[in-house]
Scaffold this motif. Structure first.
Motif, short mmCIF file in Angstrom:
data_model
loop_
_atom_site.label_atom_id
_atom_site.label_comp_id
_atom_site.label_asym_id
_atom_site.label_seq_id
_atom_site.Cartn_x
_atom_site.Cartn_y
_atom_site.Cartn_z
N LEU B 73 0.86 -1.33 -0.02
CA LEU B 73 0.02 -0.08 -0.02
C LEU B 73 0.75 1.24 -0.12
O LEU B 73 0.73 2.33 -0.69
CB LEU B 73 -0.84 -0.03 1.29
CG LEU B 73 -1.99 1.15 1.16
CD1 LEU B 73 -3.15 0.80 0.42
CD2 LEU B 73 -2.27 1.64 2.45
N GLY B 74 1.92 1.12 0.86
CA GLY B 74 2.82 2.39 0.97
C GLY B 74 3.58 2.64 -0.28
O GLY B 74 3.93 3.65 -0.95
N LEU B 75 3.84 1.42 -1.05
CA LEU B 75 4.47 1.66 -2.48
C LEU B 75 3.59 2.35 -3.42
O LEU B 75 4.01 2.87 -4.27
CB LEU B 75 4.93 0.17 -2.96
CG LEU B 75 6.10 -0.51 -2.22
CD1 LEU B 75 6.01 -2.12 -2.88
CD2 LEU B 75 7.35 0.13 -2.59
N GLY B 243 5.18 0.30 10.38
CA GLY B 243 6.93 0.27 9.97
C GLY B 243 6.96 0.04 8.48
O GLY B 243 7.48 0.80 7.66
N ALA B 244 6.09 -1.13 8.00
CA ALA B 244 6.15 -1.59 6.86
C ALA B 244 5.43 -0.45 5.93
O ALA B 244 6.30 -0.39 4.80
CB ALA B 244 5.28 -2.91 6.66
N PHE B 245 4.44 0.24 6.30
CA PHE B 245 3.94 1.28 5.48
C PHE B 245 4.84 2.32 5.22
O PHE B 245 5.07 2.80 4.01
CB PHE B 245 2.60 1.83 6.22
CG PHE B 245 1.95 2.77 5.34
CD1 PHE B 245 1.41 2.52 4.40
CD2 PHE B 245 1.72 4.05 6.08
CE1 PHE B 245 0.55 3.26 3.37
CE2 PHE B 245 0.81 4.94 5.22
CZ PHE B 245 0.36 4.55 4.00
N LEU B 246 5.76 2.72 6.08
CA LEU B 246 6.92 3.76 5.82
C LEU B 246 7.86 3.21 5.05
O LEU B 246 8.14 4.12 4.30
CB LEU B 246 7.40 3.74 7.26
CG LEU B 246 6.72 4.71 8.38
CD1 LEU B 246 7.49 4.88 9.68
CD2 LEU B 246 5.93 5.92 7.97
N ILE B 247 8.06 2.14 5.02
CA ILE B 247 9.05 1.52 3.86
C ILE B 247 8.81 1.74 2.75
O ILE B 247 9.24 2.24 1.75
CB ILE B 247 9.51 -0.05 4.23
CG1 ILE B 247 10.11 0.04 5.57
CG2 ILE B 247 10.27 -0.32 3.09
CD1 ILE B 247 11.82 0.54 5.50
N GLY B 253 9.51 5.80 -7.30
CA GLY B 253 10.09 5.64 -8.62
C GLY B 253 10.21 4.05 -9.11
O GLY B 253 9.59 3.37 -8.79
N THR B 254 11.37 3.88 -9.82
CA THR B 254 11.62 2.61 -10.25
C THR B 254 11.62 1.53 -9.24
O THR B 254 11.47 0.42 -9.34
CB THR B 254 12.83 2.58 -11.22
OG1 THR B 254 13.58 3.89 -11.12
CG2 THR B 254 12.52 2.29 -12.61
N ALA B 255 12.58 1.95 -8.19
CA ALA B 255 12.69 0.99 -7.02
C ALA B 255 11.16 0.51 -6.63
O ALA B 255 11.18 -0.88 -6.37
CB ALA B 255 13.32 1.71 -6.07
N ALA B 256 10.38 1.39 -6.45
CA ALA B 256 8.86 1.10 -6.01
C ALA B 256 8.40 0.18 -7.04
O ALA B 256 7.81 -0.98 -6.56
CB ALA B 256 7.96 2.28 -5.72
N ASP B 257 8.56 0.58 -8.41
CA ASP B 257 7.75 -0.46 -9.26
C ASP B 257 8.41 -1.90 -9.37
O ASP B 257 7.56 -2.73 -9.20
CB ASP B 257 8.11 0.20 -10.73
CG ASP B 257 7.44 1.52 -10.89
OD1 ASP B 257 6.29 1.91 -10.34
OD2 ASP B 257 7.80 2.27 -11.90
N ARG B 258 9.63 -1.69 -9.12
CA ARG B 258 10.28 -3.51 -9.08
C ARG B 258 9.82 -3.78 -8.02
O ARG B 258 9.33 -5.04 -8.13
CB ARG B 258 11.39 -3.01 -8.99
CG ARG B 258 12.47 -2.55 -10.35
CD ARG B 258 12.58 -3.57 -11.45
NE ARG B 258 12.69 -5.02 -11.05
CZ ARG B 258 13.96 -5.62 -10.84
NH1 ARG B 258 15.05 -4.68 -11.12
NH2 ARG B 258 14.29 -6.87 -10.86
#
Lengths: 159, 419
Positions: B73-75, B243-247, B253-258
């Protein structure tokens, strides 16, 4: 032509424009890479009439069909015809943060507006490299864009 | 190594049953969440078919499921989307919060719950399911409509509110004092701000640490760091889920897409296990007495959601039909209400039964109401089947191939640029 950009939080973006016949056309670009084409009956953007949905690959193919003839004809003289547009070369040096990483990781076009149209690697020329293409130290990138854009790509690639 | 046959068999049967339920739900364009809860009820204590051997795995898997749900969800959200949403829809967000949290709080008070229970119930009635709603709008082909940005903006703000709400709830539900709760919220807000600042200023570096050409490496790094941060968050009494949501927020960007591409299948698996586990903890016999209260709460909060959606869509300039569509789209409650109960339930048996019933009602009725909300054209076509691999006749293959080569290398095909 005015293209209206609407943010769809969590989903993607919607582009809207009116063509010469007065049709109001919308393109939904989803974060997943899929696209949706809609038209709005009348002048009312309340209810979109869905036309088609495309995967990213299908959208690429459609864009090629629509854009290819024009681009192919004009590209050769593009840098002379369009004021402010130029071509440049950027070297991937051994210390570059993007050596051995995918071209897409540079996000060069998003960040600078300039496109990397070819990679010269020794004797080989990789034409139209895709985002998955891995860059290597010593590659020469052929870049098309504004002067600032090309300088921006240089800054990104050379770290 | 000794192979625990009973565990494998029970787990295999559970997953097969969940897959069957998921298919049925998708067939009717509904969320599978209520069916997973039902499956959990059937398998739990006092249910039809207890699964003692798989119980440990399901419990562990559920903890990981919450973390993955919130990470992904954070991503999904960017800071820009949040700020734009908040600027345009600040008043819609406030109205949504007040109208929908109040019925839950009042119901909790009437049922004689303690502060933690009231807070949990208010949260469960407040937060719509962004997962169900976003998917629903796509399936019903409403992404082009005028009211859609309003609906999505309200969802984004709700999801960010959760980042402050969950640590508050975690402390209050565990019997902490008010100053402890405030401290936890302050810690969470600081962490959110830090995560946003980090992703803003050093996104390149964060991306470089976590991205790798190898999918396996991306999976291991992102999951590893997330679990460590989740554990640290739990130590300082901020819930692991936050904590997971924060990460997720920090990755862009691309890191989130991957990360999203690699983690999504894993998220789907463990989220299903999480819903199952919640069903397991509830005794089916407790549900029936809760049905009248849950149904009344569902009717009231469906109406308040319609009002909130009506207001938000009006701010976008949508007509009456659009406002009604926006209102009905927001009715569905789902994974977040369940997460909230997961946090508060250990202390509150009755609450879990109430919210489970409530979510089952609204996760089913919400999408149905949205579907029959007024539109001008005929009913939308059902979503086309996505998987056509192997089903394509040979003569069509050439159509998908590249176009005839352009005259010179590098000429044309600008679309294949480095994005």
């Amino acid at each position: 032509m005015d293209v209206n950009e609407v943010l769809l939080p969590g989903v993607g973006l919607r582009y809207e424009f009116v063509n010469h016949e007065g049709d109001r056309i919308g393109v939904v670009a989803q974060r997943s890479g899929d696209f949706e084409l809609v038209v709005y009956p009348g002048d009312d953007p309340d209810e979109a009439h869905p036309i088609l949905r495309l995967t990213s690959q299908e959208a690429d193919t459609l864009a090629e069909i629509l854009g290819a003839p024009r681009i192919a004809e004009r590209f050769a003289d593009l840098t002379r015809e369009v004021p402010g547009l130029s071509a440049g070369q950027v070297e991937v040096r051994p210390g570059s943060p993007f050596a051995d990483r995918a071209l897409g990781d540079t996000r060069a076009r998003t960040r600078t507006g300039a496109s990397i149209v070819a990679i010269v690697r020794g004797e080989d020329v990789i034409a139209s490299p895709g985002p998955g293409q891995t860059l290597r130290a010593g590659d020469i990138l052929v870049v098309i864009g504004t002067r600032e854009g090309i300088a921006g790509v240089q800054r990104i690639v050379q770290g | 190594m000794h192979t625990p046959i009973a565990l494998l068999l029970e787990l295999g049967i559970i997953l097969a049953v969940l897959s069957l339920l998921g298919t049925v739900a998708r067939r009717f364009a509904l969320s599978p969440v209520p069916l997973y809860l039902l499956a959990g009820l059937a398998l739990g204590d006092g249910g039809l078919a207890p699964v003692p051997a798989a119980r440990d795995f399901v419990d562990t898997g559920a903890a990981i499921g919450v973390i993955l749900l919130l990470l992904v969800l954070g991503l999904d959200f960017t800071v820009r989307e949040f700020t734009v949403s908040l600027r345009r829809h600040r008043s819609s967000a406030v109205i949504d919060l007040v109208l929908n949290a109040a019925p839950g709080a009042v119901a909790g008070w009437l049922l004689g719950l303690d502060a933690g229970g009231i807070l949990a119930l208010a949260g469960a009635t407040y937060v719509s399911s962004s997962g169900i709603v976003a998917r629903l709008l796509g399936d019903l082909r409403r992404l082009g409509n005028r009211e859609t940005p309003a609906v999505l903006s309200v969802l984004v703000v709700e999801d960010f509110v959760m980042a402050a709400y969950l640590p508050l709830l975690a402390v209050v539900a565990s019997g902490g004092t008010w100053w402890q709760a405030l401290l936890a919220v302050a810690a969470a807000m600081t962490a959110v701000t830090a995560a946003i600042a980090v992703s803003w200023r050093w996104s390149q570096h964060v991306g470089r640490i976590l991205s790798h050409p190898d999918a396996e490496q991306v999976l291991l790094r992102v999951l590893g760091i997330t679990l460590i941060v989740a554990a640290l968050a739990e130590i300082i009494h901020v819930s692991a889920a936050v904590g997971a949501f924060l990460i997720g927020l920090a990755l862009t960007g691309t890191a989130a897409d991957r990360a999203r591409a690699v983690l999504s299948p894993l998220r789907d698996l463990f989220a299903a296990v999480f819903f199952l586990a919640l069903g397991l903890t509830v005794d089916p016999g407790d549900l029936l007495p809760m049905l009248p209260a849950a149904a009344a709460l569902a009717v009231v909060t469906a109406a308040t959601k319609v009002a909130a959606g009506w207001y938000a869509a009006r701010r976008e300039g949508a007509g009456r039909r659009g406002r009604l569509r926006a209102g009905t789209a927001l009715i569905a409650r789902g994974e977040f209400s369940v997460v909230i109960i997961g946090l508060a339930a250990p202390a509150q048996g009755r609450l879990a039964a109430l919210v489970t019933t409530y979510v089952m009602l609204l996760a089913v009725c919400g999408p149905v109401l949205t579907r029959f909300a007024p539109t001008r054209q005929a009913a939308p076509r059902p979503p086309a089947p996505r998987d056509r691999a192997g089903g394509r006749p040979p003569h069509e293959v050439s159509a998908a191939g590249p176009l005839p080569a352009p005259p010179r290398p590098g000429s044309g095909r600008d679309a294949a640029g480095p994005d």
